[in-house]
Design a protein around this motif. Structure first.
Motif, PDB file in Angstrom:
ATOM      1  N   GLN A 199       1.025  -7.349   0.487  1.00  0.00           N
ATOM      2  CA  GLN A 199       1.672  -8.148   1.516  1.00  0.00           C
ATOM      3  C   GLN A 199       1.883  -9.540   0.924  1.00  0.00           C
ATOM      4  O   GLN A 199       0.928 -10.200   0.512  1.00  0.00           O
ATOM      5  CB  GLN A 199       0.778  -8.220   2.742  1.00  0.00           C
ATOM      6  CG  GLN A 199       1.275  -9.143   3.808  1.00  0.00           C
ATOM      7  CD  GLN A 199       0.238  -9.361   4.900  1.00  0.00           C
ATOM      8  OE1 GLN A 199      -0.934  -9.096   4.719  1.00  0.00           O
ATOM      9  NE2 GLN A 199       0.691  -9.832   6.024  1.00  0.00           N
TER      10      GLN A 199
ATOM     11  N   MET B 199       1.098  -8.359  10.116  1.00  0.00           N
ATOM     12  CA  MET B 199       1.937  -8.003   8.996  1.00  0.00           C
ATOM     13  C   MET B 199       3.409  -7.967   9.414  1.00  0.00           C
ATOM     14  O   MET B 199       4.264  -7.598   8.656  1.00  0.00           O
ATOM     15  CB  MET B 199       1.491  -6.648   8.443  1.00  0.00           C
ATOM     16  CG  MET B 199       1.866  -6.460   7.013  1.00  0.00           C
ATOM     17  SD  MET B 199       0.802  -5.290   6.196  1.00  0.00           S
ATOM     18  CE  MET B 199       1.774  -3.840   6.310  1.00  0.00           C
TER      19      MET B 199
ATOM     20  N   LYS C 207      -3.675  -7.485  -1.195  1.00  0.00           N
ATOM     21  CA  LYS C 207      -3.549  -6.055  -1.459  1.00  0.00           C
ATOM     22  C   LYS C 207      -3.722  -5.283  -0.159  1.00  0.00           C
ATOM     23  O   LYS C 207      -4.614  -5.581   0.633  1.00  0.00           O
ATOM     24  CB  LYS C 207      -4.599  -5.591  -2.466  1.00  0.00           C
ATOM     25  CG  LYS C 207      -4.452  -4.141  -2.870  1.00  0.00           C
ATOM     26  CD  LYS C 207      -5.453  -3.775  -3.942  1.00  0.00           C
ATOM     27  CE  LYS C 207      -5.196  -2.396  -4.483  1.00  0.00           C
ATOM     28  NZ  LYS C 207      -5.639  -1.328  -3.613  1.00  0.00           N
ATOM     29  N   ILE C 208      -2.855  -4.322   0.063  1.00  0.00           N
ATOM     30  CA  ILE C 208      -2.967  -3.444   1.218  1.00  0.00           C
ATOM     31  C   ILE C 208      -3.853  -2.287   0.787  1.00  0.00           C
ATOM     32  O   ILE C 208      -3.518  -1.548  -0.135  1.00  0.00           O
ATOM     33  CB  ILE C 208      -1.584  -2.958   1.695  1.00  0.00           C
ATOM     34  CG1 ILE C 208      -0.739  -4.161   2.123  1.00  0.00           C
ATOM     35  CG2 ILE C 208      -1.732  -1.943   2.821  1.00  0.00           C
ATOM     36  CD1 ILE C 208       0.693  -3.832   2.452  1.00  0.00           C
TER      37      ILE C 208
ATOM     38  N   VAL D 264       6.627  -6.811   1.914  1.00  0.00           N
ATOM     39  CA  VAL D 264       5.670  -5.938   1.245  1.00  0.00           C
ATOM     40  C   VAL D 264       6.309  -5.507  -0.070  1.00  0.00           C
ATOM     41  O   VAL D 264       7.465  -5.096  -0.099  1.00  0.00           O
ATOM     42  CB  VAL D 264       5.321  -4.703   2.113  1.00  0.00           C
ATOM     43  CG1 VAL D 264       4.440  -3.736   1.352  1.00  0.00           C
ATOM     44  CG2 VAL D 264       4.635  -5.143   3.397  1.00  0.00           C
TER      45      VAL D 264
END
Length: 66
Positions: A15, A1, A56-57, A6
């Protein structure tokens, strides 16, 4: 990442994997599922003149240990 943008959308974090100007992608010739599969993403947004391919985080639940 590392070095990836973000963004927050409706209280969730994503992300950003790729971002394209809307006019560069013709969604009538393919499917959104194909784009997500090709770029290894689970979510796509269309906003501010761009198509945003994101992951999606996931939220985690944890209990602090003292």
């Amino acid at each position: 990442m590392i070095n990836q943008e973000v963004i927050e959308v409706q209280g969730m974090l994503f992300q950003v994997k790729r971002k394209f100007p809307e006019h560069r992608i013709d969604l009538t010739k393919g499917s959104i599922s194909d784009l997500k599969l090709y770029f290894h993403c689970d979510t796509m947004f269309k906003a501010k003149g761009y198509l945003w391919l994101c992951n999606k985080i996931k939220d985690i639940d944890y209990e602090e240990i003292r």
